[in-house]
Write an enzyme that holds these catalytic residues in place. Structure first.
Site: not given
Ligand code: AMP
Length: 225
Positions: A15, A90, A129, A163, A174
């Site tokens: 994404k 989400r 990554r 990360r 996740r």
């Molecule tokens: P991402 O960078 O999209 O993989 O997000 C990293 C982490 O941020 C996720 O594993 C969640 O802990 C938190 N996070 C990001 N977006 C959301 C969302 N829309 N709702 C809840 N937690 C989120």
């Protein structure tokens, strides 16, 4: 072209990579709640303090926090030119809140696109990554290494970051969160007739081409969800 898009898919589906490409190609802005939350954690804001341990554990940050973050961001003037939501919504309550906040602003979603990827591919995709510390350009040990080892293609930076939540154990959590809480938003959008899908297992350029075709409104673009 001011279109508003949601990219859906599990962590590692691509994404963020694709959102950055569409951002450059179509002049839209990428709105990644993950990036916003990581910035809040790094800055030690009240949101960051609340989110830090939850993110490290691979769990979802509570809806009210994330909805507040995205509402503030969508209220900024640059969001009027069109945006790509990456990592939001989400959960079903987040999807409902998004519909409400867009309706209040007279905006709507033009495309909700699922990036379909097999679970088995995700752990390798995520654990390989890394990103340039200076400009944020994303790379992968195997699928997308910098052209010159140790040097960012984009800005020439030589420091890279990984990360904290991109480790095998957290990735599993996740993915569990994705299946339990995020996958149920697919039927939510399908019922509205808004859902399209692309094959996220294809080459990076091929995925970009499929997404671009959908954005340009090409007939028959996208795999039916
Ligand atoms: P991402 O960078 O999209 O993989 O997000 C990293 C982490 O941020 C996720 O594993 C969640 O802990 C938190 N996070 C990001 N977006 C959301 C969302 N829309 N709702 C809840 N937690 C989120």
């Amino acid at each position: 072209m001011a279109v508003n898009i949601v990219l859906l898919g599990p962590p590692g589906a691509g994404k963020g990579t694709q959102a950055k490409r569409l951002q450059d190609q179509f002049g839209l802005i990428q709105l990644s709640t993950g990036d916003m939350l990581r910035a809040a954690v790094a800055a030690g804001t009240p949101v960051g303090v609340k989110a830090k341990a939850i993110m490290a554990a691979g769990q979802l940050v509570p809806d009210e926090i994330v909805i507040g973050v995205i509402a503030d961001r969508i209220a900024q003037p640059d969001a009027r030119n069109g945006f790509i939501l990456d990592g939001f919504p989400r959960t079903v309550p987040q999807a409902e809140a998004l519909d409400k906040m867009l309706a209040q602003k007279g905006l709507r979603l033009d495309h909700v696109i699922e990036m379909k990827v097999d679970d088995g591919a995700l752990v390798e995709r995520i654990s390989g990554r890394f990103a340039c510390k200076k400009c944020g350009a994303g790379y992968h040990d195997r699928f997308q290494p910098p052209k010159r080892a140790g040097v960012c293609d984009n800005c020439g930076g030589t420091e890279f970051v990984r990360r904290a939540d991109d480790n095998a154990e957290t990735v599993k959590k996740r993915l569990d969160e994705y299946h339990a809480k995020t996958a149920p938003i697919l039927p939510y959008y399908r019922a509205k007739g808004a859902l399209k899908a692309v094959d996220g297992m294809a080459e990076i350029d091929a995925v970009t081409a499929s997404l671009s075709a959908i954005l340009r409104g090409a007939a028959g673009a996208g795999v039916r969800a």
